[in-house]
Enzyme design. Structure first.
Site, PDB file in Angstrom:
ATOM      1  CG  ASP A   1      -1.982  -1.073   1.273  1.00 29.49           C
ATOM      2  OD1 ASP A   1      -2.299  -1.906   0.393  1.00 29.49           O
ATOM      3  OD2 ASP A   1      -2.319  -1.169   2.165  1.00 29.49           O
TER       4      ASP A   1
ATOM      5  CG  HIS B   1       2.657   0.429   4.257  1.00 29.54           C
ATOM      6  ND1 HIS B   1       2.266  -0.271   5.376  1.00 29.54           N
ATOM      7  CD2 HIS B   1       1.132   1.470   3.971  1.00 29.54           C
ATOM      8  CE1 HIS B   1       1.285  -0.699   5.444  1.00 29.54           C
ATOM      9  NE2 HIS B   1       0.224   0.450   5.158  1.00 29.54           N
TER      10      HIS B   1
END
Length: 235
Positions: free
Chosen positions: A50, A197
């Site tokens: 993400d 991430h």
């Protein structure tokens, strides 16, 4: 306290607790049915990222994935994709899946109007289409938060929602990458969708060490499309 008042208080507390669970736990499926894990016993998992793309770390993560011949899914912030089109193109060219993670990932995104939320989602879809030539269908809500407004925008846009079953919590910079890797491995299970991430410092090292350790434990890392049987792009 009168019995009726007590009952009303308990009911209010339970209602608040349910509302919190429904909105902040994407796996609840109350507002939106999200793919969070595969329900079979095969030792296959998928890596998802993400908040990118962001230099230089996203490029380093892509280097690691290429070195290990692992495919992943990247849920991209539209504003960042607009600034780093080369990284987005590289993801697609190297066989990774891209999806939407809103345009701004603003803290108040979950509380926006249906129009504002839909506009953010469509802006990101338009940006990714312009860069890659593909119309994305996968969406991961910022913070994993869902509510009736977000659900309406998802359904109206024809998106498929993706959650996770194993979360790295790698945005906490004070936690060592080694500790995060241990936590991931402890919670790993067949069919897992792993949330990472690619913008975080040390993401490349974390991903490399995690891939090696997961494979040593007998896990096969496959693309999200293979794990979920979802169609990532419109025909």
């Amino acid at each position: 306290m009168p019995v009726i008042a007590y009952i009303l208080l308990v009911a209010a507390v339970l209602l608040l607790a349910f509302g919190y669970y429904a909105s902040f736990f994407i796996e609840s499926g109350v507002y939106v049915k999200a793919f969070c894990r595969a329900r079979d016993t095969a030792k296959k998992i998928a890596l998802t990222f993400d908040d990118g793309p962001e230099e230089p770390m996203t490029a380093r993560v892509l280097d690691v994935l290429a070195r290990h011949r692992v495919k992943a899914a990247f849920f991209l912030i539209g504003a960042k994709a607009e600034r780093c089109p080369g990284l987005v193109r590289r993801m697609v060219e190297e066989g990774h899946t891209v999806g939407s993670h809103s345009f701004s990932h603003a803290g108040l995104f979950p509380f926006g109007s249906r129009k504002k939320i839909a506009d953010e989602m469509e802006s990101t879809r338009d940006i990714l289409r312009e860069i890659t030539g593909k119309t994305v269908r996968l969406f991961r809500p910022p913070f994993g938060v869902t509510n009736p407004t977000i659900a309406a925008a998802i359904h109206a846009g024809g998106y498929q929602t993706v959650g996770w079953s194993v979360r790295a919590f790698d945005t906490r910079g004070y936690v060592s990458r080694k500790r995060i890797r241990k936590r991931l491995l402890k919670r790993l299970h067949p069919g897992a969708v792993v949330l990472l991430h690619d913008r975080c410092g040390g993401a490349d090292e974390l991903v490399e060490n995690f891939i090696v350790a997961a494979q040593e434990k007998g896990y096969e890392i496959v693309g999200l499309d293979e794990l979920s049987n979802m169609q990532a792009y419109e025909d």
